[in-house]
Design a protein around this motif. Structure first.
Motif, short mmCIF file in Angstrom:
data_model
loop_
_atom_site.label_atom_id
_atom_site.label_comp_id
_atom_site.label_asym_id
_atom_site.label_seq_id
_atom_site.Cartn_x
_atom_site.Cartn_y
_atom_site.Cartn_z
N GLU A 17 48.19 36.16 17.32
CA GLU A 17 48.31 37.02 16.14
C GLU A 17 49.77 37.32 15.82
O GLU A 17 50.16 37.35 14.65
CB GLU A 17 47.53 38.31 16.35
CG GLU A 17 46.02 38.08 16.36
CD GLU A 17 45.22 39.29 16.81
OE1 GLU A 17 45.82 40.31 17.26
OE2 GLU A 17 43.97 39.23 16.72
N ALA A 18 50.59 37.51 16.84
CA ALA A 18 52.01 37.79 16.63
C ALA A 18 52.73 36.58 16.04
O ALA A 18 53.54 36.71 15.12
CB ALA A 18 52.67 38.21 17.95
N LEU A 19 52.41 35.38 16.55
CA LEU A 19 53.08 34.17 16.08
C LEU A 19 52.61 33.72 14.71
O LEU A 19 53.35 33.09 13.96
CB LEU A 19 52.86 33.03 17.08
CG LEU A 19 53.74 33.07 18.31
CD1 LEU A 19 53.26 32.04 19.33
CD2 LEU A 19 55.19 32.83 17.95
N GLU A 20 51.35 34.02 14.37
CA GLU A 20 50.82 33.57 13.08
C GLU A 20 51.54 34.23 11.91
O GLU A 20 51.41 33.76 10.78
CB GLU A 20 49.31 33.84 13.00
CG GLU A 20 48.53 32.83 13.81
CD GLU A 20 47.03 33.07 13.80
OE1 GLU A 20 46.30 32.09 14.04
OE2 GLU A 20 46.59 34.22 13.57
N ARG A 21 52.31 35.24 12.15
CA ARG A 21 53.15 35.82 11.10
C ARG A 21 54.26 34.85 10.68
O ARG A 21 54.80 34.95 9.59
CB ARG A 21 53.81 37.10 11.59
CG ARG A 21 52.85 38.19 11.95
CD ARG A 21 53.56 39.35 12.59
NE ARG A 21 52.64 40.44 12.84
CZ ARG A 21 53.01 41.67 13.06
NH1 ARG A 21 54.28 42.00 13.03
NH2 ARG A 21 52.10 42.60 13.29
N TYR A 22 54.59 33.91 11.58
CA TYR A 22 55.71 33.00 11.36
C TYR A 22 55.32 31.53 11.32
O TYR A 22 56.01 30.74 10.67
CB TYR A 22 56.74 33.17 12.50
CG TYR A 22 57.16 34.58 12.75
CD1 TYR A 22 58.10 35.21 11.92
CD2 TYR A 22 56.62 35.32 13.78
CE1 TYR A 22 58.49 36.51 12.15
CE2 TYR A 22 57.01 36.64 14.02
CZ TYR A 22 57.94 37.22 13.19
OH TYR A 22 58.32 38.52 13.42
N LEU A 23 54.29 31.14 12.08
CA LEU A 23 53.99 29.73 12.31
C LEU A 23 52.50 29.47 12.26
O LEU A 23 51.69 30.38 12.45
CB LEU A 23 54.48 29.31 13.70
CG LEU A 23 55.95 29.53 14.03
CD1 LEU A 23 56.16 29.45 15.53
CD2 LEU A 23 56.79 28.50 13.32
N GLU A 24 52.15 28.19 12.10
CA GLU A 24 50.75 27.78 12.26
C GLU A 24 50.50 27.55 13.75
O GLU A 24 51.23 26.78 14.39
CB GLU A 24 50.49 26.50 11.48
CG GLU A 24 49.06 26.05 11.54
CD GLU A 24 48.81 24.80 10.70
OE1 GLU A 24 47.88 24.06 11.07
OE2 GLU A 24 49.52 24.58 9.71
N VAL A 25 49.51 28.23 14.29
CA VAL A 25 49.22 28.18 15.72
C VAL A 25 47.84 27.58 15.94
O VAL A 25 46.89 27.91 15.23
CB VAL A 25 49.27 29.61 16.33
CG1 VAL A 25 48.97 29.57 17.82
CG2 VAL A 25 50.62 30.26 16.08
N HIS A 26 47.74 26.69 16.92
CA HIS A 26 46.46 26.07 17.29
C HIS A 26 46.04 26.59 18.66
O HIS A 26 46.87 26.77 19.54
CB HIS A 26 46.59 24.54 17.34
CG HIS A 26 47.08 23.96 16.06
ND1 HIS A 26 46.25 23.72 14.99
CD2 HIS A 26 48.33 23.61 15.66
CE1 HIS A 26 46.97 23.24 13.98
NE2 HIS A 26 48.22 23.16 14.37
#
Length: 140
Positions: A17-26
């Motif tokens: 959730e923290a990274l999805e603010r910046y990047l597409e995460v799988h």
């Protein structure tokens, strides 16, 4: 679900959730998070080391199959001494050398905003290092 699995799953959800603010995460089948930043592939895993101590481990593959040139290894070693977030590794293979940046830290209880900031500091460091080693602008 046992407590350890629940703790690691919750921490990985927070990191995603923290990274999805910046990047597409799988999310991989094993729960690990994978993503790329400026052509640097990264993975995050969670491990509970002891009760109340669950850590996130971030590994970024900065560069791979570089010429086995002492100057490249020296440059990576110099950067490692400059107070990076993480530990640089140089691995020799048949195709040359690979450079990784690893960072592990206790992350239980971190709010999404500071967690995302910390993760992006490490990832941005890896991307800048890739740019420096390859002589390109980040993302080229």
């Amino acid at each position: 679900m046992n407590t350890e699995a629940a703790d690691t799953a919750a921490l990985l959800t927070s990191a995603r959730e923290a990274l999805e603010r910046y990047l597409e995460v799988h999310v991989d089948d094993d729960g690990a998070l994978t993503f790329s930043h400026a052509d640097v592939p990264c993975v995050i895993q969670a491990t509970r080391l002891a009760e109340g101590l669950t850590v996130l481990s971030l590994t970024c593959v900065v560069a791979w199959d570089l010429p086995d040139d002492p100057a490249i290894a020296a440059s990576a070693a110099e950067r490692a001494g400059q107070g990076l977030f993480g530990t640089l590794g140089v691995v020799r293979s048949e195709k040359g050398i690979d450079i990784t940046l690893r960072y592990a830290f206790p992350a239980e209880g971190m709010e999404p905003s500071p967690l995302g900031t910390l993760l992006m500091l490490v990832v941005s460091t890896a991307s800048q290092l890739r740019s420096d080693l390859l002589g390109t602008a980040p993302g080229e």
